[in-house]
Write an enzyme that holds these catalytic residues in place. Sequence first.
Site, PDB file in Angstrom:
ATOM      1  N   LYS A  30      50.244  32.533  52.145  1.00  0.00           N
ATOM      2  CA  LYS A  30      51.113  31.603  51.427  1.00  0.00           C
ATOM      3  C   LYS A  30      52.566  31.806  51.855  1.00  0.00           C
ATOM      4  CE  LYS A  30      52.616  30.339  46.824  1.00  0.00           C
ATOM      5  NZ  LYS A  30      52.467  30.449  45.382  1.00  0.00           N
ATOM      6  N   GLU A  69      50.470  43.089  55.924  1.00  0.00           N
ATOM      7  CA  GLU A  69      49.089  43.304  56.398  1.00  0.00           C
ATOM      8  C   GLU A  69      48.648  42.132  57.265  1.00  0.00           C
ATOM      9  OE1 GLU A  69      50.064  43.636  53.231  1.00  0.00           O
ATOM     10  OE2 GLU A  69      48.889  45.148  52.151  1.00  0.00           O
ATOM     11  N   GLY A  73      48.691  32.175  44.856  1.00  0.00           N
ATOM     12  CA  GLY A  73      47.828  32.764  45.881  1.00  0.00           C
ATOM     13  C   GLY A  73      46.382  32.903  45.414  1.00  0.00           C
ATOM     14  N   ARG A  74      46.200  33.451  44.210  1.00  0.00           N
ATOM     15  CA  ARG A  74      44.826  33.695  43.731  1.00  0.00           C
ATOM     16  C   ARG A  74      44.160  32.421  43.217  1.00  0.00           C
ATOM     17  NH1 ARG A  74      48.717  36.274  41.134  1.00  0.00           N
ATOM     18  NH2 ARG A  74      49.201  35.759  38.978  1.00  0.00           N
ATOM     19  N   GLU A  83      45.322  40.401  38.285  1.00  0.00           N
ATOM     20  CA  GLU A  83      46.665  40.081  38.794  1.00  0.00           C
ATOM     21  C   GLU A  83      47.328  39.044  37.883  1.00  0.00           C
ATOM     22  OE1 GLU A  83      47.683  40.406  43.206  1.00  0.00           O
ATOM     23  OE2 GLU A  83      47.933  38.264  42.910  1.00  0.00           O
ATOM     24  N   HIS A 104      21.001  49.898  38.973  1.00  0.00           N
ATOM     25  CA  HIS A 104      20.688  51.239  39.469  1.00  0.00           C
ATOM     26  C   HIS A 104      21.954  52.010  39.803  1.00  0.00           C
ATOM     27  CE1 HIS A 104      16.447  50.119  39.612  1.00  0.00           C
ATOM     28  NE2 HIS A 104      16.913  48.926  39.959  1.00  0.00           N
ATOM     29  N   LYS A 108      54.712  47.745  47.462  1.00  0.00           N
ATOM     30  CA  LYS A 108      55.065  47.166  48.769  1.00  0.00           C
ATOM     31  C   LYS A 108      56.423  47.688  49.217  1.00  0.00           C
ATOM     32  CE  LYS A 108      52.898  42.581  48.447  1.00  0.00           C
ATOM     33  NZ  LYS A 108      53.204  41.165  48.393  1.00  0.00           N
TER      34      LYS A 108
HETATM   35  O1  F6P Z   1      48.871  40.982  46.163  1.00  0.00           O
HETATM   36  C1  F6P Z   1      50.047  40.268  46.021  1.00  0.00           C
HETATM   37  C2  F6P Z   1      49.978  38.947  46.660  1.00  0.00           C
HETATM   38  O2  F6P Z   1      51.214  38.377  46.565  1.00  0.00           O
HETATM   39  C3  F6P Z   1      48.883  38.050  46.061  1.00  0.00           C
HETATM   40  O3  F6P Z   1      49.264  37.399  44.926  1.00  0.00           O
HETATM   41  C4  F6P Z   1      48.585  37.150  47.206  1.00  0.00           C
HETATM   42  O4  F6P Z   1      47.359  36.518  47.001  1.00  0.00           O
HETATM   43  C5  F6P Z   1      48.579  38.140  48.348  1.00  0.00           C
HETATM   44  O5  F6P Z   1      49.622  39.034  48.042  1.00  0.00           O
HETATM   45  C6  F6P Z   1      48.750  37.537  49.713  1.00  0.00           C
HETATM   46  O6  F6P Z   1      49.938  36.819  49.834  1.00  0.00           O
HETATM   47  P1  F6P Z   1      50.196  35.790  51.006  1.00  0.00           P
HETATM   48  O7  F6P Z   1      49.172  34.720  50.905  1.00  0.00           O
HETATM   49  O8  F6P Z   1      51.576  35.286  50.794  1.00  0.00           O
HETATM   50  O9  F6P Z   1      50.061  36.528  52.310  1.00  0.00           O
END
Ligand code: F6P
Length: 546
Positions: free
Chosen positions: A206, A212, A266-267, A352, A383, A511
């Site tokens: 987003k 990452e 995002g979620r 979240e 199990h 972060k």
């Molecule tokens: O974990 C924090 C967060 O901001 C989430 O809300 C989001 O889904 C994720 O990181 C990834 O963010 P982006 O889509 O901006 O890379």
Amino acid sequence: MMMVNKTKAWKKLAEHYKHIKNVEMRDLFDADDNRAAKFTLKLDNLIFDYSKNRITERTIKHLLRLAQDTGVPEKIQAMFRGDKINFTENRAVLHTALRNRINTPVLVDGKNVMPEINAVLAKMKKFSEAVRLGKFTGHTGKKLTNIVNIGIGGSDLGPVMAVEALRKYWAKGMNCYFISNIDGTACAEVLNKIDPETTLFIVSSKTFTTIETLTNARTCRKWLVDALGEPAVAKHFIAISTNKKEVEKFGINPENMFEFWDFVGGRYSMWSAIGMSIALVTGMNNFEKMLDGAFSVDKHFRETDLEHNIPVMMALLGIWYNNFFNIKRYAVIPYDQYLQYFPAYLQQLDMESNGKFVDADGKVVTYSTGPVLFGGAGTNVQHSFFQLIHQGTDIVPCDFIIPAISHNEIGNHHEILIANVLAQGEALMRGKTEKEAAAELAKAGKSKDEIKLLKRYKSFTGNRPSNTFLVKKVDAYTLGQLVALYEHKVFVQGIIWNINSYDQMGVELGKQLALNILPELSNNATGIRHDCSTSQLIETIKKMRK
Ligand code: F6P
């Protein structure tokens, strides 16, 4: 605003709890043959049976009053209308517009967002079909059959969950992989399996600033360029983002970018182009069916009175346990192997969204909010953690999800699966008294001494709650429904707890600190003050890595 635990409705519930806490569900069932019918709601082919809860009609009455008094009906309309209910970020919350299948205007700052949404959907359809038909090929002209989604959190968990849930609908010859973790292993293991000539990378982010995702994307880009040269990037990389500038900076052609908007959290974004992997692997028709399923729930949520509203009831039951029984956890257990990632997806959605301790008035709340959610696919989890669910000292309310029909009806596998889920719900509700355990042991021919010893260990308190979601089959439509039900459940709970379910400030601290530590690991930068444990770990790791 008065804190919810000071309201009349809350106090009534607290009073009512004193009565209910000693009531046994098995007695409620024995006294009322109609209990299941009374506490079951239906939407299309989806059945929500919440009769195995520690509730009476009076409980429901009090819970509904709480929902009324906290303004749930008005807030539902406010969300759909596009009010800026994400007040800390001054944003509307309109994942529902992404699946607004009747295309009624949805206004954000006075502008109808539906034309843009429809344009991206059309672009997704065109692109996914071109890839699937081999019209949009890789740099060397080969069909793109390996789809790799690079993203994390909401840009990963929804797509991976849905792609796996719909595995039965995958196009023949197509494969889908997900790289999310910054651990180089995630990249290495996928890159080892695929061929650059037939691979399409989807960089899903987003913000397009997530370390990452961008690190993984750069590694994959280098891998591709090393194999096929720089010009290949245009044929093997697409981006899904709200951040056009960063996408361009990264070197992805804006024509290969699929946009979404800051009114989609995002979620909550798997309904946007973030779901591109779903469309590519299972086909745009299935992606659209998923939207249709979610839309059916939106309509139900928006138009149904509170008492017959499934997400509202899910939310109220959660509040009943969390805030009155003091049970701060729940488990989601799909009895469907294809839904194995559903609990992981829900963890982000719920935790979240509602893991917050400051309310909309800036005050620290004096009641608990979001619970801990865990789960896994049944029967496997029977199990692993079910011992605790049956006989542990802590109660864990469970949501069971079961399709009547399996995608793989082999022998009597599915009957055994169904028998298991139903048995869990019944056993949790009914339990087994010492007397019943003793009778069973006697029937099995055990001696008096053995019975005396074992009957206590073989007894179950019961009175442990569960909901059962019965669906006909897990297809794209049903999947859309299930996800939307939980989304709205989380929303209703956020309203009642008076928190903002749509920001995620808590993730930021970790972060930021990671960014401080990074230079210390990669070069000899010092000068940042840490606690002595962190400093010691940094030094030891540096020595080990030398
Ligand atoms: O974990 C924090 C967060 O901001 C989430 O809300 C989001 O889904 C994720 O990181 C990834 O963010 P982006 O889509 O901006 O890379």
